[in-house]
Every structure is written in structure tokens, then in C-alpha cells.
Design an enzyme around this catalytic site. Sequence first.
Site, short mmCIF file in Angstrom:
data_model
loop_
_atom_site.label_atom_id
_atom_site.label_comp_id
_atom_site.label_asym_id
_atom_site.label_seq_id
_atom_site.Cartn_x
_atom_site.Cartn_y
_atom_site.Cartn_z
N SER A 91 12.89 16.34 53.32
CA SER A 91 14.03 16.52 52.44
C SER A 91 14.69 17.85 52.70
CB SER A 91 13.59 16.46 50.98
OG SER A 91 12.99 17.69 50.63
N LYS A 92 15.99 17.87 52.42
CA LYS A 92 16.74 19.08 52.76
C LYS A 92 16.38 20.25 51.87
CE LYS A 92 21.05 18.14 50.30
NZ LYS A 92 22.43 17.76 50.44
N ARG A 93 15.68 19.98 50.81
CA ARG A 93 15.20 21.06 49.96
C ARG A 93 14.16 21.91 50.69
NH1 ARG A 93 16.44 20.96 43.92
NH2 ARG A 93 18.64 20.67 44.33
#
Length: 491
Positions: free
Chosen positions: A251-253
Site C-alpha cells: 500500500s502506498k501508505r
Amino acid sequence: MTVRTRIAPSPTGDPHVGTAYVALFNLCFARQHGGQFILRIEDTDQTRSTPESEQDILRALRWLGLDWDEGPDVGGPHGPYRQSERKDSYRQYAMDLIEKGHAFYCFRTPEELDVIREERKAQGLNPGIKGDLELPAEEVQRRLEAGEPYVIRMKVPDEGTCVINDMLRGTIEIDWSQVDCQILLKSDGMPTYHLANVVDDHEMAITHVLRGEEWINSAPKHKLLYEYFGWDMPELCHLPLLRNPDKSKLSKRKNPTSINFYERMGFLPEAVINYLGRMGWSMPDEREKFSINEMIENFDIQRVSLGGPIFDVEKLRWLNGLWLREDISDDEFVERLRGWWFNEDALRALIPHVKGRADVFSDVAPMAAFMVSGMLELTPEQFAHNKLEEGQVKRVLQFALWRLEAQRHWSKENIFADIKELAKAMDLKMGEFMFPIFVAIAGTPNSWSVMDSMALLGPDMTRARLRHALNALGGFSKKETKKVEKEFAAL
Ligand code: GLU
């Protein structure tokens, strides 16, 4: 039979590495069988789809060297390849299902549905939406004539098991009680993913659907739709999801997931594709470095292993180094470097900022180095500020990051507006708020306008640097994150 596969991205955000991974496997499978690989844009979500995102996805996939035989940009015999342009036919298909008794009009409001779910739960039933919502024919007629808004739902069995065949997983059983009477046509007249996807796969003569495992739960609905329409269903193959090094879903988090980031960092497309090819798959001789053509020649879908493949940027970097040293001649190195960021356009974009600050050319490289760097070397000391405590510094970085993650139209003006609003909400002077941002982006508070830098660096590099700066400061613990999230929501 000609093998036909497809990638069907929804243009609702950055071009994701997961899309490229699934596209690569579809392409290899089709090519290996002498078949065709199609690109279809699934833009039925009108509020979230944008033409910019579509352009970006096509460009990024092309940059990686993925080529499709049919698609919105190249055309083909089964077009249009953009679902928004096929809108009318979906409605007809939904009506056909109503006529055959496989679908029904539903007039319930979301609030009513919530009540029904609660009631079902209280009765110990699965809280899904089931066919018992269907109204008597006269009632339906009356409401239609009164112009009440409606959706069209498919009927699904209440009980029993649906058996799905998966090329990698064998048979998968899912209880019908778990499956909702899926909406097929929304109240805005647009189809849902499920209806459009099945109709298009059929009309585009897709024979094999290779897609991410997050779609397994949709398979029963799709299977039923194929049966209702009386069509053959393509073979299904659910590929394992890419994961972060800590095994969580990519995930881009946590990691940069946009293909644009890897391009901006100066990765070679050959190496990125090579690395994606190693996600759950390996060459028969286990060699780590291979080209897309070598992958096609040796492709065998049965060699995909289901344990979650880890997308590790460090490993990719290592592989990229191999490619750079072993496969790129000196001439090509110069060429590629120019094409990447040492080109006329990129230099010109810097002139307004460096010209007023440099006395001699040798001043330029040090002051512009951050524009052509990856992650900067940062220490907590660099963030020390006499007006801001460390907790505030971290909040500035975190809030800016979250805010900019939501920014869909990347421009200096929009970045400025976001930042200004945040500074105000946090009751900080612009100069104070900007200090940590400067250090995160340029490595020093003494650079030129950081809004310009962020605009030029692009969303992915900007976010990656903000995240990197937060990490350099130790980040937030899980508990703190919860608190900080609340503060952010309340701003
Ligand atoms: N539009 C879906 C997506 O965004 C396609 C899923 C599928 O391949 O069926 O991933």
C-alpha cells in the site's frame, strides 16, 4: 481457440505497480499461446474516474514495455475499449435479465437496507441483501411509473455452495449465503463493475481472466451471470497479491506503489518488469535476471507460487544495478540519463530558480542536486526549529503527507492551497509550517520555493520524501498514529 487475455484498470488514481504485475502475467500468458492481450478501461465509477489517470496508466504501462494488441488508444475489432462508451449495451443486458427472471428492480434506500441488514443479523441470518427484497410486479410497475429511483439487482441462491475453478487454486467453494444480490445497474444508469466486466469479457472474447486474488469473492456472481446469459465463462486465475516486506498488502501508505515513482527515481523499465516477473514466478533455471521476451519464452502459469510475493524496493534496486552495469552500454547510459532527467526540458525548468542564485556554473549542481536525487540523507537535528517542537514538526509532515495524498490535480497552485489551509488550521505561520517541508523536500531550509520543487518533483517523489523525513524523525507509534489521525480529521 485463440487465447485472449486482458488487463482492465480503473482510472481512479496513480498507475499502480500491481496493475503492471497483473498486466505482465496476462501478456506473457497470451503471447506464449500465440494469442492476444487487450487493454480495457473500466471507468464506470464516474465520480472517481479521470481522463488524466487513464492517460497516466497507459503511459506508465508503455514505459514498462507492455504492449497491447487492442485498447482505447490503438483500437481493435471489439471496441470501444472504454466502458463509459459502451454504456447503452449494459442497460439492455440488465433488462434481459429482468425479463428472464434473473434480476429485479430494487427501490430500497440505503437507510432501509441498513435496517434490513440489522434485522437479518438479529435473526441469526447472514446480513446480506437477498432476493426476498423483490416486490410484486404491480408494485414495481406503480413505482416505475411514479419515477422512483431504482437499481437493478441480480438474484442469487440463498443456500448451497458455488464451486469456482481456478487455474492455480483448483476448486474454490463459496457459500451462496455469503453472496449479496449484487447491484448490476446503478441508479445513475451506469453498470457496476460486475455487470460491465462480465459483458465485456464475453463481447471481447476473453478466454482467460488473470487477475488479483482480491477478486475471488466476486467470482460466484460472475459465474452466475455467465449462466444467466448462457455464455461460456473464461478460465479464471487469481494471482497472489503483492506485499510489503512486512507481509501486509502493498500500500502506498508504506511504500511507493506508483510506477511513476520508479520512473522518477531513475529505475530502468527492463529491471522493473524483470522484478515484477519474479513476483511469485521464477524461470525454470531460477535465474534472477531476465528480459520480458525470455519470460514469454519460458512462461508457464503453473510456476506461479501462491505464497504472497514481497515487493521489496531494496531488492529491485539491486536488480536494477545489475541491469545498469551489465546490459547498458556507455553510449546507452548517456542516452538514458539524458532521457531521464538530464535533458533540455528538465534543465529549463530549473533556470528560473537557479539563475538568480548562482554566480558561477559550479554553484548550480550543489543547489539543484536534490531535484535529481532519490531519498535524501536526513538527521533529526536538521529538523530542529526554535518555534516548533518535535511533535509539531512530525505533525506538519504527516498532515501535509495525508493532505497531498488526496490531491488529485498536482499543480503548484493546488499544493499551495493545501499547505496554506493546513498551516492555518494548525495555527502556524506559513514560514514555520514550511520549515520541515523544506528540509524534507530539499534537505535544507535555504532552497528556492519548495512549492515549485514539489510541483516539479511530482506527487510520488514528494510523498516519498515526506514519508522518508517522518521516518528519519522516528515516525509515530501505532498508538500515536490513532491519535494523530483523529487530530487530522478534526482540522
Ligand atoms: N477494474 C478492475 C480493477 O480495477 C478489474 C478487475 C478484473 O480484472 O476483473 O482491477
